[in-house]
Design an enzyme around this catalytic site. Structure first.
Site, PDB file in Angstrom:
ATOM      1  N   TYR A   1     -35.678  12.994  43.076  1.00  7.45           N
ATOM      2  CA  TYR A   1     -36.365  13.749  44.132  1.00  7.45           C
ATOM      3  C   TYR A   1     -37.536  14.519  43.521  1.00  7.45           C
ATOM      4  O   TYR A   1     -38.660  14.474  44.026  1.00  7.45           O
ATOM      5  CB  TYR A   1     -35.364  14.703  44.789  1.00  7.45           C
ATOM      6  CG  TYR A   1     -35.919  15.529  45.927  1.00  7.45           C
ATOM      7  CD1 TYR A   1     -35.869  15.073  47.227  1.00  7.45           C
ATOM      8  CD2 TYR A   1     -36.498  16.772  45.681  1.00  7.45           C
ATOM      9  CE1 TYR A   1     -36.386  15.832  48.270  1.00  7.45           C
ATOM     10  CE2 TYR A   1     -37.021  17.531  46.714  1.00  7.45           C
ATOM     11  CZ  TYR A   1     -36.956  17.065  48.006  1.00  7.45           C
ATOM     12  OH  TYR A   1     -37.466  17.820  49.034  1.00  7.45           O
TER      13      TYR A   1
ATOM     14  N   GLU B   1     -19.709  32.167  68.201  1.00  7.44           N
ATOM     15  CA  GLU B   1     -20.404  31.819  66.958  1.00  7.44           C
ATOM     16  C   GLU B   1     -20.264  32.945  65.933  1.00  7.44           C
ATOM     17  O   GLU B   1     -20.279  34.107  66.299  1.00  7.44           O
ATOM     18  CB  GLU B   1     -21.907  31.637  67.234  1.00  7.44           C
ATOM     19  CG  GLU B   1     -22.182  30.860  68.484  1.00  7.44           C
ATOM     20  CD  GLU B   1     -23.667  30.616  68.728  1.00  7.44           C
ATOM     21  OE1 GLU B   1     -24.507  31.161  67.997  1.00  7.44           O
ATOM     22  OE2 GLU B   1     -23.963  29.849  69.661  1.00  7.44           O
TER      23      GLU B   1
ATOM     24  N   LYS C   1     -21.556  35.682  63.653  1.00  8.84           N
ATOM     25  CA  LYS C   1     -22.820  36.413  63.695  1.00  8.84           C
ATOM     26  C   LYS C   1     -23.355  36.548  62.283  1.00  8.84           C
ATOM     27  O   LYS C   1     -22.802  37.277  61.466  1.00  8.84           O
ATOM     28  CB  LYS C   1     -22.616  37.790  64.327  1.00  8.84           C
ATOM     29  CG  LYS C   1     -23.907  38.549  64.548  1.00  8.84           C
ATOM     30  CD  LYS C   1     -23.641  39.812  65.357  1.00  8.84           C
ATOM     31  CE  LYS C   1     -24.928  40.478  65.794  1.00  8.84           C
ATOM     32  NZ  LYS C   1     -25.767  40.914  64.679  1.00  8.84           N
TER      33      LYS C   1
ATOM     34  N   ASP D   1     -25.390  37.586  59.119  1.00 11.46           N
ATOM     35  CA  ASP D   1     -25.995  38.850  58.720  1.00 11.46           C
ATOM     36  C   ASP D   1     -27.276  38.568  57.949  1.00 11.46           C
ATOM     37  O   ASP D   1     -27.312  38.638  56.727  1.00 11.46           O
ATOM     38  CB  ASP D   1     -25.003  39.652  57.867  1.00 11.46           C
ATOM     39  CG  ASP D   1     -25.409  41.106  57.769  1.00 11.46           C
ATOM     40  OD1 ASP D   1     -26.372  41.510  58.450  1.00 11.46           O
ATOM     41  OD2 ASP D   1     -24.761  41.841  57.017  1.00 11.46           O
TER      42      ASP D   1
ATOM     43  N   TYR E   1     -29.618  28.898  66.362  1.00 12.01           N
ATOM     44  CA  TYR E   1     -28.604  29.171  67.370  1.00 12.01           C
ATOM     45  C   TYR E   1     -29.112  29.222  68.808  1.00 12.01           C
ATOM     46  O   TYR E   1     -28.321  29.447  69.711  1.00 12.01           O
ATOM     47  CB  TYR E   1     -27.818  30.435  67.031  1.00 12.01           C
ATOM     48  CG  TYR E   1     -28.652  31.646  66.675  1.00 12.01           C
ATOM     49  CD1 TYR E   1     -29.519  32.222  67.587  1.00 12.01           C
ATOM     50  CD2 TYR E   1     -28.545  32.212  65.402  1.00 12.01           C
ATOM     51  CE1 TYR E   1     -30.273  33.331  67.253  1.00 12.01           C
ATOM     52  CE2 TYR E   1     -29.285  33.327  65.067  1.00 12.01           C
ATOM     53  CZ  TYR E   1     -30.158  33.882  65.999  1.00 12.01           C
ATOM     54  OH  TYR E   1     -30.894  34.976  65.663  1.00 12.01           O
TER      55      TYR E   1
ATOM     56  N   LYS F   1     -18.642  43.070  66.940  1.00 13.50           N
ATOM     57  CA  LYS F   1     -18.913  43.407  65.544  1.00 13.50           C
ATOM     58  C   LYS F   1     -17.630  43.629  64.738  1.00 13.50           C
ATOM     59  O   LYS F   1     -16.647  44.154  65.257  1.00 13.50           O
ATOM     60  CB  LYS F   1     -19.761  44.687  65.489  1.00 13.50           C
ATOM     61  CG  LYS F   1     -21.095  44.548  66.210  1.00 13.50           C
ATOM     62  CD  LYS F   1     -22.142  43.959  65.324  1.00 13.50           C
ATOM     63  CE  LYS F   1     -22.588  44.982  64.319  1.00 13.50           C
ATOM     64  NZ  LYS F   1     -24.025  45.126  64.230  1.00 13.50           N
TER      65      LYS F   1
ATOM     66  N   CYS G   1     -11.612  59.933  24.178  1.00 15.62           N
ATOM     67  CA  CYS G   1     -10.827  59.348  25.265  1.00 15.62           C
ATOM     68  C   CYS G   1     -10.192  60.471  26.086  1.00 15.62           C
ATOM     69  O   CYS G   1      -9.516  61.340  25.520  1.00 15.62           O
ATOM     70  CB  CYS G   1      -9.736  58.436  24.703  1.00 15.62           C
ATOM     71  SG  CYS G   1      -8.563  57.904  25.967  1.00 15.62           S
TER      72      CYS G   1
ATOM     73  N   CYS H   1      -6.062  60.104  25.481  1.00 12.64           N
ATOM     74  CA  CYS H   1      -5.391  60.346  24.200  1.00 12.64           C
ATOM     75  C   CYS H   1      -6.232  61.161  23.213  1.00 12.64           C
ATOM     76  O   CYS H   1      -5.747  61.533  22.151  1.00 12.64           O
ATOM     77  CB  CYS H   1      -4.964  59.022  23.566  1.00 12.64           C
ATOM     78  SG  CYS H   1      -6.358  58.049  22.967  1.00 12.64           S
TER      79      CYS H   1
ATOM     80  N   CYS I   1     -11.906  53.178  24.147  1.00 14.81           N
ATOM     81  CA  CYS I   1     -10.967  53.988  23.391  1.00 14.81           C
ATOM     82  C   CYS I   1     -10.322  53.001  22.422  1.00 14.81           C
ATOM     83  O   CYS I   1      -9.803  51.969  22.833  1.00 14.81           O
ATOM     84  CB  CYS I   1      -9.918  54.577  24.344  1.00 14.81           C
ATOM     85  SG  CYS I   1      -8.381  55.031  23.520  1.00 14.81           S
TER      86      CYS I   1
ATOM     87  N   CYS J   1      -2.825  54.292  23.054  1.00 17.30           N
ATOM     88  CA  CYS J   1      -3.217  55.245  24.107  1.00 17.30           C
ATOM     89  C   CYS J   1      -2.363  54.952  25.338  1.00 17.30           C
ATOM     90  O   CYS J   1      -2.246  53.794  25.761  1.00 17.30           O
ATOM     91  CB  CYS J   1      -4.697  55.057  24.416  1.00 17.30           C
ATOM     92  SG  CYS J   1      -5.245  55.884  25.911  1.00 17.30           S
TER      93      CYS J   1
HETATM   94  S1  IVH Z   1     -28.171  35.006  69.745  1.00 19.40           S
HETATM   95  C1  IVH Z   1     -30.516  36.436  73.214  1.00 19.40           C
HETATM   96  N1  IVH Z   1     -26.562  34.079  67.886  1.00 19.40           N
HETATM   97  O1  IVH Z   1     -27.934  39.112  65.842  1.00 19.40           O
HETATM   98  C2  IVH Z   1     -29.590  36.093  72.110  1.00 19.40           C
HETATM   99  N2  IVH Z   1     -27.860  36.006  67.408  1.00 19.40           N
HETATM  100  O2  IVH Z   1     -27.752  41.745  67.079  1.00 19.40           O
HETATM  101  C3  IVH Z   1     -30.112  36.551  70.808  1.00 19.40           C
HETATM  102  N3  IVH Z   1     -27.574  36.878  65.130  1.00 19.40           N
HETATM  103  O3  IVH Z   1     -31.345  39.408  66.616  1.00 19.40           O
HETATM  104  C4  IVH Z   1     -29.391  36.237  69.635  1.00 19.40           C
HETATM  105  N4  IVH Z   1     -26.113  35.361  64.465  1.00 19.40           N
HETATM  106  O4  IVH Z   1     -30.688  38.144  64.488  1.00 19.40           O
HETATM  107  C5  IVH Z   1     -27.458  35.015  68.211  1.00 19.40           C
HETATM  108  N5  IVH Z   1     -25.137  33.159  66.313  1.00 19.40           N
HETATM  109  C6  IVH Z   1     -26.028  34.074  66.653  1.00 19.40           C
HETATM  110  C7  IVH Z   1     -26.436  35.086  65.756  1.00 19.40           C
HETATM  111  C8  IVH Z   1     -27.354  36.034  66.168  1.00 19.40           C
HETATM  112  C9  IVH Z   1     -26.818  36.421  64.118  1.00 19.40           C
HETATM  113  C10 IVH Z   1     -28.439  38.060  65.066  1.00 19.40           C
HETATM  114  C11 IVH Z   1     -29.851  37.848  65.567  1.00 19.40           C
HETATM  115  C12 IVH Z   1     -30.059  38.873  66.643  1.00 19.40           C
HETATM  116  C13 IVH Z   1     -29.031  39.887  66.290  1.00 19.40           C
HETATM  117  C14 IVH Z   1     -28.652  40.745  67.467  1.00 19.40           C
END
Ligand code: IVH
Length: 672
Positions: free
Chosen positions: A40, A118, A120, A122, A233, A321, A415, A418, A433, A438
């Site tokens: 590649y 889904e 979420k 981070d 998403y 959350k 230490c 001891c 130590c 000890c």
């Molecule tokens: S949907 C209108 N799906 O969470 C719907 N958001 O707290 C908008 N995020 O700004 C978002 N995983 O950055 C969606 N599976 C997921 C997500 C997701 C992470 C984040 C996204 C959004 C924030 C809102």
């Protein structure tokens, strides 16, 4: 440059671009590469050379844009075609049930509503715009209405298609606006920070900050070197008709070549959503990336339209959350703990705070250099982090909260347990130590010896060990096997019944595998994994003790530092005596577990969950001895998934790919 362009060059450039797009897709999206990394790279280098020699063929969708473009002086802003909304948050089941009731009330339905759930991610939200199938702009969420243009940066993310894949019944729309989350995985984050420390750069506090810093680079060639990933998403807008359900939309995105999280659960009822939340929060730390909750979306698109949105967030979705893994609190004191190898570890005593669902009142500061690097002082307000079972740690100091009365930490000269003078070798980060008698070292050695991955003595917990050592009942490992009922009954928190149980557990711990035995000795740098390798290479402890350091050093996965630790451990008469006394006390190493050589030649295994009778290192040893290999993640190349208790998400993925799943019993039969 001559005007006459060799048609063969044009043809070659086009061919390379098409092939590289295809290989990229196979490697990053399908997880099923057809060419080696080296091949590649060779093709990529050839393409870049041709494009540099013939700049008139520049094209923004060329795979060569993956390596980054010339730096910008600032980011332009762009308006999003459709506002990028945020999500409402829920924090417990009742918030989610309220959401479900609101949805039903507004839609005037009583039947079940189907949701897609889904993880979420981070990371950071981005919007990608494809015109006639070609990625033309990418932007951050910004304030929701306008964001920053980061197209060059996003092009470097290998999992972002530069051109959409066309297919049967899949037409490429004139305009397609998709949204997703850019993130850095756990492994990528670790490697990135290791490199930064080597380069004397400050490490990133967490994967999210690392992703944010990487995505907002003015020089996209730097972004290209960062392990950014993406999951898509949502569709923001499309000039073609979109499917009637969110789940089908996600399937369509996959067919275009986008990466979609495989853990998304389609069309489930609200009670299944709550079940899935529990599963996800129990397994979140086994995932290869950070998630901070779950997103629940009404699946049917016409219902989404009926529900609409407030100015801030859609009414058809909510985020559930997890409890925060990072919190701020105050450092009340910094003390020093003495570990089993004598290492002095500074520990921050915190004003108790709830992090990730548990109260935290202490956090490790690792060593003197770390305290200095983070500049943590007594009285500071700090950010603490706790992820799963790992020891809480101080991420950083919130400097804006300093008052000037904070006191710096000073590593003691003696230490604290001891009183022996401490020592820090040149080039070493750890202060030690050096008195092996000890009492703190003895306590920690015994705790390690009795721990789960070592002799696994049920009931010999920290509090009991502390008392046994303080009262002089246990000094050496072998002393454990000389304990009797009478001496145990005198201890706090130990009635006659528990004493009997403990005696029984001690007795039955005497038969042990070679690798556990080695691990239990607490030799510096010999963890579970290394102990497994050594047990595989040497037939007996005597063979290991008699081996020359050069012999040990040459073993794959060992090296000079470890072999040095081993030989210096066994060169001490007291350590040799402590091993001999164990055998005298009736400890017995059972024969190395050996699997049939060659029985699993070429087979690829993945392990998930905790096995009951084998440690991971032992299972790995068995597989490798039989000619198989163990990898960390499921792919199409995986042959078997071995499943222990509370398996992680690997199980779902394996099921999805039709990979053969083995329980512990079946696995043991297969290898022995
Ligand atoms: S949907 C209108 N799906 O969470 C719907 N958001 O707290 C908008 N995020 O700004 C978002 N995983 O950055 C969606 N599976 C997921 C997500 C997701 C992470 C984040 C996204 C959004 C924030 C809102």
């Amino acid at each position: 440059m001559s005007d006459a362009i060799d048609p063969a060059v044009i043809k070659r450039i086009e061919q390379l671009r098409a092939q590289l797009h295809q290989h990229n897709h196979r490697y990053y999206i399908l997880d099923d590469p057809e060419v080696s990394d080296a091949q590649y790279d060779r093709m990529m280098r050839e393409l870049i050379a041709l494009e540099t020699a013939h700049p008139q063929f520049y094209s923004p969708d060329s795979p060569s844009s993956r390596v980054g473009a010339a730096p910008l002086s600032g980011f332009e802003t762009v308006s999003h075609t459709v506002a990028m909304l945020s999500l409402d948050n829920g924090f417990d089941d009742s918030d989610i049930l309220d959401f479900d009731r609101r949805v039903k009330r507004q839609l005037r339905v009583e039947d079940e509503i189907f949701y897609t759930a889904e993880p979420k991610m981070d990371g950071l939200a981005v919007e990608l715009v494809y015109e006639n199938g070609v990625l033309t702009t990418a932007s951050t969420r910004g304030d929701g209405a306008t964001g920053e243009l980061i197209t060059d940066n996003v092009r470097t993310i290998r999992t972002v298609p530069l051109v959409l894949q066309a297919g049967d019944n899949l037409q490429i729309p004139e305009i397609l606006v998709v949204r997703g989350e850019v993130f850095i995985g756990v492994d990528g984050f670790r490697r990135l920070n290791e490199q930064r420390l080597k380069d004397q750069l400050p490490p990133f506090a967490n994967p999210r900050n690392a992703a944010a810093g990487s995505l907002r680079q003015l020089d996209s060639r730097i972004t290209a070197k960062r392990p950014l990933e993406i999951f898509l998403y949502n569709v923001g807008m499309s000039s073609a008709t979109v499917p009637e359900s969110h789940w089908e939309t996600l399937q369509m995105l996959k067919r275009y070549g986008f990466r979609v999280n495989p853990l998304i659960r389609p069309r489930i009822t609200i009670s299944q959503v709550l079940e899935y939340y529990r599963e996800l929060s129990a397994n979140r730390h086994q995932l290869p990336y950070d998630i901070d909750g779950m997103v629940i979306k009404v699946d049917q698109v016409d219902l989404q339209v009926q529900l609409g949105a407030t100015s801030r967030s859609p009414r058809w979705a909510i985020a559930y959350k997890f409890e925060a893994q990072e919190e701020t609190t105050r450092v009340m004191d910094i003390t020093v703990q003495v570990g089993r190898t004598g290492a002095l570890t500074p520990v921050a005593h915190l004003e108790p705070v709830k992090v990730g669902g548990a109260m935290v009142s202490r956090a490790t500061l690792h060593n003197e250099d770390e305290v200095r690097r983070k500049d943590v002082r007594i009285g500071d307000t700090v950010l603490v982090r706790r992820a799963g079972d790992v020891i809480p740690e101080v991420v950083k100091v919130i400097e804006s909260r300093r008052t000037g009365s904070e006191k710096p930490f000073v590593m003691p000269k003696n230490c604290p347990v001891c009183g022996t003078r401490v020592n820090r070798d040149k080039g070493e980060a750890v202060t030690r130590c050096i008195n092996s008698s000890c009492s703190s070292q003895i306590k920690e050695r015994i705790k390690h010896f009795a721990s789960k991955k070592a002799f696994d003595i049920d009931g010999l917990g920290d509090k009991i060990v502390d008392q046994l050592v303080s009262r002089g009942l246990v000094k050496t490992f072998a002393d454990i096997y000389r304990l009797d009922r009478e001496s145990l009954i005198g201890l706090d928190r130990l009635g006659p019944k528990s004493a009997d149980n403990l005696i029984r557990a001690i007795r039955s711990s005497r038969k042990i595998s070679f690798s556990r035995f080695l691990y239990a000795l607490g030799i510096r740098n010999v963890g579970e994994h290394v102990a497994g390798i050594l047990a595989d290479k040497f037939d007996s402890l005597a063979a290991l003790m008699e081996s020359a350091p050069e012999e040990v050093e040459c073993i794959d996965g060992i090296g000079g530092v470890i072999s040095e630790s081993i030989s210096s451990f066994f060169s001490l008469a007291e350590n040799r005596a402590s091993v001999r006394q164990l055998f005298d006390a009736g400890v017995e190493i059972y024969r190395n577990i050996r699997s049939k050589a060659g029985a699993l030649e070429g087979k690829v295994f993945v392990l998930t969950g905790s096995l009951q009778r084998l440690s991971r290192a032992e299972a790995k040893q068995l597989i490798e001895h039989a000619g198989g290999t163990v990898t960390g993640s499921i792919s199409r190349n995986t042959d078997f998934l071995v499943v222990g208790q509370s398996p992680g998400s690997k199980l779902d993925r394996a099921k999805g790919l039709g990979i053969e799943i083995l329980d512990e019993e079946t696995f043991k039969k297969m290898v022995s």
